[in-house]
Scaffold this motif. Structure first.
Motif, short mmCIF file in Angstrom:
data_model
loop_
_atom_site.label_atom_id
_atom_site.label_comp_id
_atom_site.label_asym_id
_atom_site.label_seq_id
_atom_site.Cartn_x
_atom_site.Cartn_y
_atom_site.Cartn_z
N VAL A 159 0.85 -1.20 0.00
CA VAL A 159 0.00 0.00 0.00
C VAL A 159 0.88 1.25 0.00
N VAL A 160 1.87 1.27 0.89
CA VAL A 160 2.80 2.40 0.96
C VAL A 160 3.61 2.50 -0.33
N ALA A 161 4.01 1.36 -0.88
CA ALA A 161 4.78 1.35 -2.13
C ALA A 161 4.00 2.02 -3.25
N GLY A 162 2.71 1.76 -3.33
CA GLY A 162 1.88 2.38 -4.36
C GLY A 162 1.86 3.89 -4.23
N VAL A 163 1.76 4.39 -2.99
CA VAL A 163 1.76 5.84 -2.78
C VAL A 163 3.10 6.44 -3.19
N LEU A 164 4.20 5.81 -2.79
CA LEU A 164 5.53 6.32 -3.13
C LEU A 164 5.75 6.32 -4.65
N LEU A 165 5.30 5.25 -5.30
CA LEU A 165 5.43 5.18 -6.76
C LEU A 165 4.61 6.27 -7.45
N GLY A 173 0.47 3.96 -12.48
CA GLY A 173 0.90 2.65 -12.02
C GLY A 173 0.94 2.57 -10.51
N GLY A 174 1.44 3.63 -9.87
CA GLY A 174 1.49 3.65 -8.41
C GLY A 174 0.09 3.62 -7.80
N ALA A 175 -0.82 4.39 -8.38
CA ALA A 175 -2.19 4.42 -7.86
C ALA A 175 -2.87 3.07 -8.02
N LEU A 176 -2.57 2.37 -9.11
CA LEU A 176 -3.17 1.05 -9.32
C LEU A 176 -2.63 0.04 -8.30
N LEU A 177 -1.31 0.06 -8.06
CA LEU A 177 -0.74 -0.81 -7.03
C LEU A 177 -1.35 -0.49 -5.66
N PHE A 178 -1.46 0.80 -5.38
CA PHE A 178 -2.06 1.25 -4.13
C PHE A 178 -3.49 0.73 -4.00
N THR A 179 -4.25 0.81 -5.07
CA THR A 179 -5.65 0.39 -5.03
C THR A 179 -5.78 -1.11 -4.79
N ILE A 180 -5.00 -1.90 -5.50
CA ILE A 180 -5.06 -3.36 -5.33
C ILE A 180 -4.66 -3.75 -3.91
N TYR A 227 -5.40 10.76 -8.44
CA TYR A 227 -5.29 9.32 -8.77
C TYR A 227 -5.46 8.46 -7.53
N LEU A 228 -4.79 8.84 -6.45
CA LEU A 228 -4.86 8.05 -5.21
C LEU A 228 -6.25 8.11 -4.60
N SER A 229 -6.93 9.23 -4.75
CA SER A 229 -8.30 9.36 -4.24
C SER A 229 -9.25 8.43 -4.97
N VAL A 230 -9.10 8.39 -6.30
CA VAL A 230 -9.92 7.46 -7.10
C VAL A 230 -9.63 6.02 -6.67
N THR A 232 -8.57 5.03 -3.77
CA THR A 232 -9.16 4.81 -2.45
C THR A 232 -10.65 4.50 -2.56
N ILE A 233 -11.34 5.25 -3.42
CA ILE A 233 -12.77 5.02 -3.62
C ILE A 233 -13.02 3.61 -4.14
N LEU A 234 -12.20 3.17 -5.10
CA LEU A 234 -12.36 1.82 -5.65
C LEU A 234 -12.07 0.75 -4.60
N ALA A 235 -11.00 0.95 -3.81
CA ALA A 235 -10.63 -0.03 -2.77
C ALA A 235 -11.72 -0.12 -1.72
N VAL A 236 -12.25 1.03 -1.32
CA VAL A 236 -13.36 1.05 -0.36
C VAL A 236 -14.58 0.41 -1.00
N GLY A 237 -14.81 0.70 -2.27
CA GLY A 237 -15.96 0.14 -2.97
C GLY A 237 -15.93 -1.38 -3.03
N THR A 238 -14.76 -1.95 -3.30
CA THR A 238 -14.68 -3.42 -3.37
C THR A 238 -14.98 -4.06 -2.02
N ASN A 239 -14.75 -3.31 -0.95
CA ASN A 239 -15.00 -3.83 0.40
C ASN A 239 -16.21 -3.16 1.05
N PHE A 240 -17.06 -2.55 0.23
CA PHE A 240 -18.15 -1.74 0.79
C PHE A 240 -19.06 -2.56 1.69
N SER A 241 -19.35 -3.79 1.30
CA SER A 241 -20.25 -4.61 2.11
C SER A 241 -19.69 -4.83 3.51
N ARG A 242 -18.40 -5.15 3.60
CA ARG A 242 -17.76 -5.37 4.90
C ARG A 242 -17.72 -4.07 5.70
#
Length: 819
Positions: A159-165, A173-180, A227-230, A232-242
């Motif tokens: 997660v931190v690596a994605g932000v740094l990238l 690319g960094g935002a995608l790694l961060f999101t995953i 990019y990181l905000s988008v 974050t929204i996707l990562a939260v979205g994938t886990n929205f039910s939880r």
């Protein structure tokens, strides 16, 4: 030429992955022999989740509610599958393939990715990954069974690596790694680790903003943050039910606010303050980062048979010496108990100090600030003036306990800064004069401090624990203290040795006596030996059992066999030994107690104000020889209204049967309206739940000043029980107020009479009630939480978007390479 280079990269990367896999399996090699790691918290979890898991196996569906813990509670934080997150297969494969070695593998590969994202040399990144992955706390929590916490730590580095990238000229690319990585981080569901990780990232963004603002690069900053905000929204979205179900549930748990107004100074909008700070790291205990046994290691560590304590006990004529020496604890820190110290490694501390001399710019100040902040916040109750401010004003801070856990931030930042510094030294980026000066001072500071404690251990304090005088006789205490001093002296010399060897090998490299790759190899081995040997104190072969033993953590006892002869659909059982830290009873029965850190707030208050006092009264009568169970249980209204049919007094004996439980449901002719929670819980001090219901004024509209006649022939019987579905057959000649011995939770439970949805309300602080019309009726309760079903649909949609983003990015990168 390009093909050869690409091929070499693939071979090298595969080799590193295999190396990490080999190291992980080597540490956990008993699992290759078919043995299973005995993890206490996982054993508890098996008891907690038994009803939910059985329902899933039998129906293929999720129950989402369990009746086997605390008289009933949602299963969101116990065992509920959220099928909308399509990335869950990644965690499933990792965990299913070779857990628990998979956790260590994740630590290693995750930190390797983080270092490589910063351009650190490949093999130096391998050494850095070892330094991170074998940090003692990370291994200790695996032994304890804190699996979700461990996996969350493993995903935190990527997660931190994605932000740094993303901030390093690779925003997409960094935002995608961060999101995953963030999606997986949230999925494993240890929000406290995620929260601390987000604090670390927030600090980084602050330092980046300052740096980019000074260099007139605000557009770049805003683009990256977008990019990181988008992401974050996707990562939260994938886990929205939880997240949605847990958020909804959290307001009703001990992590949400209380309606009681007493003990206001100890209250927050989340957990109570004294509960939050129970596991606060001692201020001087922080030196365990450098010297593992600075405070004696772990509560379960004893001085052994070659100790001063052993010799003194033998002189005093103590019998069963080898057994009794195990009761002597070497731990003398501020925590109520610990499974082991937070030891990042003597070499890592040395490299971290070296990094403070070598590294310049925002990276240094970010990592230093985060390290200092995590250390200070870990002190918790020892700096209550600051902790109080954070509990009252920092969003979500009061939702989590055990401040010592935030040291996971230091366990990431310290090796990160150290290996960035080493990379700059090796690649020539660091000025020789600067880093040699740093080498000298980091050796003096870390090595000198270790040597000082080795020579003069007495300067570390009095080596006593507040419980020593209660645990040990006067003639033994001095020997215990002597053993603690000896332990500190030994580990201090040990840390001094590893620091000296690491510093010496770096200096030899400087003198060109050894080559770069050899130096990296030597350093990696030193780091591995240092941390491996400490970790093995807390997780070793003794922690493994046969698969059969682990899969059946709670053998059926005579008391269980006797209780399970009862053919009724539903009744509850109360164990008298540590009932509210008990998952064993939940494995076989519907438990009045249980084991969970997020039980319903009102149920916890019921425990504190009524259940515990009633249990104490009951035990007093039983121990006094009162075998008239009718009189014993007559004055226990809360125990009776919870349909407590059996009391477990001794696992090897028959249970005590309560002659006065009120059953699954009953009718009352009277009710009392109270103004608030304080009045409601007080009203239960002296009431007869079989005749009267206590109703909060918020629910007064449902009874509407009605009079309910006593109908001695009225019946209401439970005819079907499932965790998430209850069916009753009722017959009355007049309208009745029916009380159900089920926990009220209006965020999902719906009531039906003859198939028609009708309102129900709370009575007796935690139970359900409804108005039942005259006649013969079928009453049903169904658990239908919309947060779960809607959340799963949002999670599925977000997962599809994320997978499309991954495929799109892969396609673009492939196209670029072809060009």
């Amino acid at each position: 030429m390009t093909k050869i280079t690409g091929s070499n990269k693939i071979i090298s990367s595969t080799g590193i992955i295999l190396l990490f896999l080999l190291i992980s399996l080597a540490y956990f090699y008993p699992q290759l022999e078919g043995k299973v790691l005995q993890q206490p918290d996982i054993s508890h979890h098996m008891g907690m989740s038994k009803e939910l898991v059985d329902y899933r196996k039998n129906t293929g569906e999720e129950a989402i509610w369990t009746g086997s813990m605390f008289s009933g509670m949602p299963g969101y934080m116990i065992s509920t599958l959220y099928k909308g997150n399509l990335l869950k297969f990644v965690q499933g494969v990792l965990r299913g393939a070779f857990h628990p070695a998979a956790i260590l593998f994740l630590y290693l590969i995750g930190f390797f990715i983080l270092l490589r994202s910063l351009g650190i040399k490949k093999w130096l990144s391998v050494a850095g990954a070892v330094a991170f992955g074998f940090s003692s706390y990370f291994i200790i929590i695996i032994a304890a069974g804190h699996n979700t916490k461990a996996y969350a730590i493993g995903y935190l580095a990527p997660v931190v690596a994605g932000v740094l990238l993303a901030f390093k000229n690779k925003p997409l690319g960094g935002a995608l790694l961060f999101t995953i990585a963030l999606s997986l981080e949230i999925y494993v569901s240890h929000l406290q680790i995620t929260y601390y990780g987000l604090i670390l990232i927030f600090l980084f963004i602050i330092f980046q903003f300052i740096y980019l603002f000074r260099n007139n690069l605000i557009p770049k900053f805003l683009k990256t943050v977008l990019y990181l905000s988008v992401g974050t929204i996707l990562a939260v979205g994938t886990n929205f039910s939880r997240l949605y179900t847990n958020w909804e549930y959290s307001h009703e748990t001990i992590r949400g606010p209380s309606e009681l107004t007493r003990e206001g100074e100890n209250k927050t909008s989340g957990l109570d303050k004294d509960y939050v700070v129970q596991w606060s790291y001692g201020i001087d205990e922080t030196l365990t980062l450098l010297i593992p046994n600075f405070k004696g290691g772990a509560s379960q560590i004893n001085p052994g048979v070659d100790s001063e304590s052993y010799r003194t006990m033998r002189q005093q004529g103590v019998q069963n010496l080898r057994q009794n020496i195990r009761a002597v604890s070497m731990y003398h820190g501020d925590q109520p108990g610990t499974s082991g110290p937070v030891y990042v490694g003597a070499i890592v501390v040395f490299l971290f100090i070296l990094g403070l001399f070598v590294i310049k710019g925002p990276m240094k100040w970010w990592l230093l600030s985060a390290t200092i902040l995590s250390i200070i916040l870990s002190w918790g109750g020892n700096i209550m003036w600051l902790t109080n401010i954070l509990l009252d004003y920092l969003p979500l801070y009061n939702k989590f306990r055990a401040p010592s856990m935030i040291l996971i931030v230091a366990e990431l930042t310290m090796p990160l800064l150290g290996f960035i510094a080493l990379n700059d030294i090796i690649t020539g980026k660091a000025e020789k004069k600067t880093w040699l000066n740093g080498l000298k001072w980091s050796l003096i500071i870390t090595g000198g401090l270790s040597l000082l404690f080795a020579i003069l251990p007495g300067i570390a304090g009095d080596f006593s624990n507040v419980s020593d005088s209660a645990r040990y006789p006067d003639w033994l205490i001095n020997s215990v203290i002597a053993d603690r001093k000896a332990m500190l002296r030994s580990d201090s010399f040990r840390s001094f040795l590893f620091i000296t060897l690491a510093a010496g090998s770096l200096y030899l490299w400087h003198l060109q006596k050894i080559k770069t790759n050899l130096f990296i190899g030597i350093l990696g081995v030193l780091v591995l030996v240092d941390l491996w040997s400490v970790d093995k104190r807390y997780l070793n072969n003794d922690n493994f059992e046969t698969k059969k033993e682990v899969e059946n953590p709670f053998p059926m006892m005579p008391v269980d066999q006797e209780i399970m002869k009862d053919p009724d659909l539903s009744y509850r059982v109360l164990p008298l030994q540590n009932p509210f830290q008990d998952a064993r009873t939940s494995y076989y029965h519907k438990n009045v107690g249980g084991y969970h850190a997020a039980k319903l707030r009102r149920y916890q208050e019921l425990i504190d104000h009524h259940l515990l006092p009633e249990m104490q009264e009951m035990v007093k009568k039983l121990q006094g020889g009162n075998n008239n169970f009718v009189s014993v249980f007559h004055s226990l209204p809360v125990i009776n209204m919870l349909n407590t049919r059996y009391i477990i007094y001794d696992l090897n004996s028959a249970p005590i049967r309560n002659p006065n439980p009120l059953g699954n449901a009953w009718f009352v002719s009277e009710y009392k309206i109270v103004e608030n929670a304080d009045e409601e819980i007080d009203a239960m001090n002296d009431f007869n739940p079989s005749e009267t219901a206590i109703i909060d004024q918020r629910f007064e509209k449902y009874v509407n000043s009605k009079k309910f006649n006593v109908d001695k022939n009225a019946t209401i019987i439970l005819t079907e029980y499932q965790p998430n579905y209850l069916k009753y057959s009722a017959k009355t000649v007049s309208e009745q107020l029916a009380v159900f011995s089920e926990i009220y939770y209006d965020k999902g439970w719906n009531a039906y009479i003859d198939g028609k949805k009708i309102p129900h309300f709370r009575v007796n602080y935690v139970l359900r009630a409804l108005i039942l019309p005259a006649g013969e009726h079928t009453v049903e309760f169904k658990f239908e939480p919309q947060s779960y079903y809607i959340g799963n649909r949002i999670s599925l949609a977000s997962s599809i978007l994320l997978l499309l983003a991954i495929l799109g990015y892969g396609f673009i990168e492939l196209k670029k390479r072809k060009k």
